[in-house]
Design a protein around this motif. Structure first.
Motif, mmCIF file in Angstrom:
data_model
loop_
_atom_site.group_PDB
_atom_site.id
_atom_site.type_symbol
_atom_site.label_atom_id
_atom_site.label_comp_id
_atom_site.label_asym_id
_atom_site.label_seq_id
_atom_site.Cartn_x
_atom_site.Cartn_y
_atom_site.Cartn_z
ATOM 1 N N THR A 184 8.831 4.935 6.017
ATOM 2 C CA THR A 184 9.969 4.045 5.771
ATOM 3 C C THR A 184 9.509 2.623 5.500
ATOM 4 O OG1 THR A 184 11.449 5.402 7.123
ATOM 5 C CG2 THR A 184 12.099 3.122 6.746
ATOM 6 N N SER A 185 8.606 2.113 6.336
ATOM 7 C CA SER A 185 8.145 0.732 6.155
ATOM 8 C C SER A 185 7.373 0.582 4.847
ATOM 9 C CB SER A 185 7.279 0.301 7.343
ATOM 10 O OG SER A 185 6.146 1.143 7.486
ATOM 11 N N GLU A 186 6.582 1.592 4.491
ATOM 12 C CA GLU A 186 5.841 1.534 3.229
ATOM 13 C C GLU A 186 6.794 1.549 2.029
ATOM 14 O OE1 GLU A 186 1.705 3.833 4.501
ATOM 15 O OE2 GLU A 186 3.410 4.978 3.735
ATOM 16 N N MET A 187 7.853 2.351 2.138
ATOM 17 C CA MET A 187 8.805 2.410 1.036
ATOM 18 C C MET A 187 9.515 1.072 0.856
ATOM 19 S SD MET A 187 11.869 5.127 0.228
ATOM 20 C CE MET A 187 13.133 4.359 1.259
ATOM 21 N N HIS A 188 9.935 0.468 1.960
ATOM 22 C CA HIS A 188 10.604 -0.824 1.864
ATOM 23 C C HIS A 188 9.658 -1.886 1.298
ATOM 24 C CE1 HIS A 188 13.825 0.380 5.061
ATOM 25 N NE2 HIS A 188 13.995 0.956 3.908
ATOM 26 N N ALA A 189 8.395 -1.839 1.702
ATOM 27 C CA ALA A 189 7.419 -2.786 1.162
ATOM 28 C C ALA A 189 7.208 -2.548 -0.334
ATOM 29 C CB ALA A 189 6.089 -2.649 1.911
ATOM 30 N N HIS A 190 7.185 -1.285 -0.730
ATOM 31 C CA HIS A 190 7.032 -0.921 -2.138
ATOM 32 C C HIS A 190 8.178 -1.494 -2.969
ATOM 33 C CE1 HIS A 190 4.739 1.790 -4.813
ATOM 34 N NE2 HIS A 190 5.868 1.886 -5.497
ATOM 35 N N MET A 191 9.381 -1.388 -2.446
ATOM 36 C CA MET A 191 10.534 -1.894 -3.174
ATOM 37 C C MET A 191 10.575 -3.423 -3.173
ATOM 38 S SD MET A 191 11.596 0.968 -4.205
ATOM 39 C CE MET A 191 13.044 0.434 -5.107
ATOM 40 N N ARG A 192 10.183 -4.032 -2.064
ATOM 41 C CA ARG A 192 10.138 -5.507 -2.020
ATOM 42 C C ARG A 192 9.176 -6.044 -3.069
ATOM 43 N NH1 ARG A 192 10.171 -4.917 3.593
ATOM 44 N NH2 ARG A 192 7.920 -5.265 3.698
ATOM 45 N N ALA A 193 8.094 -5.311 -3.297
ATOM 46 C CA ALA A 193 7.114 -5.720 -4.308
ATOM 47 C C ALA A 193 7.585 -5.358 -5.717
ATOM 48 C CB ALA A 193 5.769 -5.055 -4.022
ATOM 49 N N ARG A 194 8.780 -4.758 -5.805
ATOM 50 C CA ARG A 194 9.428 -4.428 -7.075
ATOM 51 C C ARG A 194 8.586 -3.467 -7.897
ATOM 52 N NH1 ARG A 194 13.722 -7.336 -7.005
ATOM 53 N NH2 ARG A 194 14.360 -6.959 -9.166
ATOM 54 N N ARG A 195 7.971 -2.496 -7.198
ATOM 55 C CA ARG A 195 7.174 -1.481 -7.881
ATOM 56 C C ARG A 195 7.940 -0.176 -8.045
ATOM 57 N NH1 ARG A 195 3.032 -3.513 -4.346
ATOM 58 N NH2 ARG A 195 3.175 -1.632 -3.074
ATOM 59 N N GLY A 196 9.216 -0.180 -7.745
ATOM 60 C CA GLY A 196 10.033 1.006 -7.919
ATOM 61 C C GLY A 196 11.401 0.637 -8.449
ATOM 62 N N ASP A 197 12.043 1.580 -9.134
ATOM 63 C CA ASP A 197 13.369 1.335 -9.699
ATOM 64 C C ASP A 197 14.489 1.984 -8.897
ATOM 65 O OD1 ASP A 197 12.778 0.015 -12.429
ATOM 66 O OD2 ASP A 197 11.420 1.746 -12.395
ATOM 67 N N ILE A 198 14.216 3.141 -8.322
ATOM 68 C CA ILE A 198 15.247 3.916 -7.627
ATOM 69 C C ILE A 198 14.668 4.474 -6.341
ATOM 70 C CG2 ILE A 198 16.712 5.991 -7.736
ATOM 71 C CD1 ILE A 198 16.571 5.678 -10.842
ATOM 72 N N TYR A 199 15.431 4.421 -5.271
ATOM 73 C CA TYR A 199 15.067 5.146 -4.058
ATOM 74 C C TYR A 199 16.338 5.557 -3.330
ATOM 75 C CZ TYR A 199 15.808 0.947 -1.103
ATOM 76 O OH TYR A 199 16.344 -0.134 -0.440
ATOM 77 N N TRP A 200 16.184 6.468 -2.386
ATOM 78 C CA TRP A 200 17.307 6.954 -1.591
ATOM 79 C C TRP A 200 17.063 6.560 -0.144
ATOM 80 C CZ3 TRP A 200 21.235 10.458 -3.519
ATOM 81 C CH2 TRP A 200 21.083 10.772 -4.874
ATOM 82 N N GLU A 201 18.078 5.947 0.471
ATOM 83 C CA GLU A 201 17.892 5.485 1.843
ATOM 84 C C GLU A 201 19.121 5.806 2.688
ATOM 85 O OE1 GLU A 201 16.303 5.197 4.391
ATOM 86 O OE2 GLU A 201 15.041 3.422 4.046
#
Length: 301
Positions: free
Chosen positions: A65-82
């Motif tokens: 979870t923390s890695e995914m949020h960090a990934h999105m904060r760095a704007r390296r992803g377009d879509i995720y499910w939470e």
């Protein structure tokens, strides 16, 4: 002469703009997912559905979870499910137990300010739960968490399995005990890995275990969820989130994702989870079958 120079310059600018536009359109749509079956399924469902609509969809899978949020904060992803409560609690420190509508409204407001848009939530509520083997639950006449605490208070010999996270969470072990006004003697509590809890329940390694309510192994292993008769466990509704600039660049993505989310509820995802975790089918095959059966895609793509 001057007009020819201007014309060539304008042509050069036009070519550059067209190239940039093509380059932007050619950029892949990146779907990001966590490291357990349900997340693997929704990420793969998204990837396959977008691919069927002509998008270059790629997947980054297996993050915490923390890695995914960090990934999105760095704007390296377009879509995720939470899950609503996960996002509210871990990112914004909001530990209220909202219903689906209130959680959605709150998160939509908060995440819009940082460039992400929450889309229509599913009817998947993957909350924590306590489970027992169905036979043990029936023999001991334990159908609710209150009855579980009462049985342990009378000296019934039961071993309780929890994971490390549940021991520390604000909606975990000690808050649960406070809500029910009772206590698990610590000598009967065992901390084990999340995935092993299901197997431990199955082979009688523990008698009561903390589970996720939409895990396919609950039905596959003949487990019974105890009713949370005091309403302690929080709601964890699952929804797709898209980078706002990606949604603006590709407006059809919103419709595509919301068409998928409208097909998903707790019973459906539990069945799909069981196909993977109990029947040992590949996530990609389960996802492809569901997309065809639900009418979201056609043929054998």
């Amino acid at each position: 002469m001057l007009s020819k120079v201007v014309a060539r310059h304008l042509l050069s600018v036009f070519v550059v703009l067209v190239a940039l536009r093509v380059s932007a359109a050619a950029e892949p749509i990146v779907v990001v997912g966590k490291d357990f079956t349900e997340q693997g399924l929704v990420a793969e469902l998204t990837r396959q559905l977008l691919a069927s609509k002509g998008f270059d969809a790629q997947k980054v899978q297996g993050l915490s979870t923390s890695e995914m949020h960090a990934h999105m904060r760095a704007r390296r992803g377009d879509i995720y499910w939470e899950y609503t409560t996960t996002r509210l609690s871990l990112v914004y420190g909001d530990r209220a137990n909202y219903d689906k509508g209130a959680a959605y409204a709150r998160l939509r407001e908060l995440d819009l300010s940082i460039g992400y848009t929450w889309l229509r939530p599913t009817d998947i509520n993957n909350t924590y739960a306590l489970a027992m083997r169905t036979q043990s639950s029936e023999v001991l006449k334990i159908a609710t968490i209150s009855e579980l605490f009462a049985a342990i208070g009378r000296g019934t010999n039961l071993i309780v399995g929890i994971n490390k996270e549940f021991a520390e969470r604000p909606d975990g072990l000690e808050p649960l005990e406070r809500t029910y006004g009772s206590h698990f003697p610590r000598e009967i509590v065992r901390q084990v890995d999340t995935d092993y809890i299901y197997q431990a329940l199955r082979i009688s390694g523990v008698d009561v275990g903390v589970v996720f309510s939409t895990d396919g192994r609950i039905s596959g292993y003949d487990l019974q969820i105890l009713r949370d008769d005091r309403g302690f466990f929080f709601n964890y509704f699952l929804a797709p989130i898209i980078k706002t600039e990606t949604a603006q660049a590709h407006p059809t993505l919103v419709q595509i994702l919301e068409a998928l989310s409208s097909k998903l509820d707790s019973a459906t995802i539990t069945r799909l989870n069981a196909e993977v975790d109990v029947k040992r089918r590949l996530i990609r095959d389960v996802a492809a079958e569901f997309l065809r059966d639900s009418g979201l895609i056609q043929g054998n793509r």
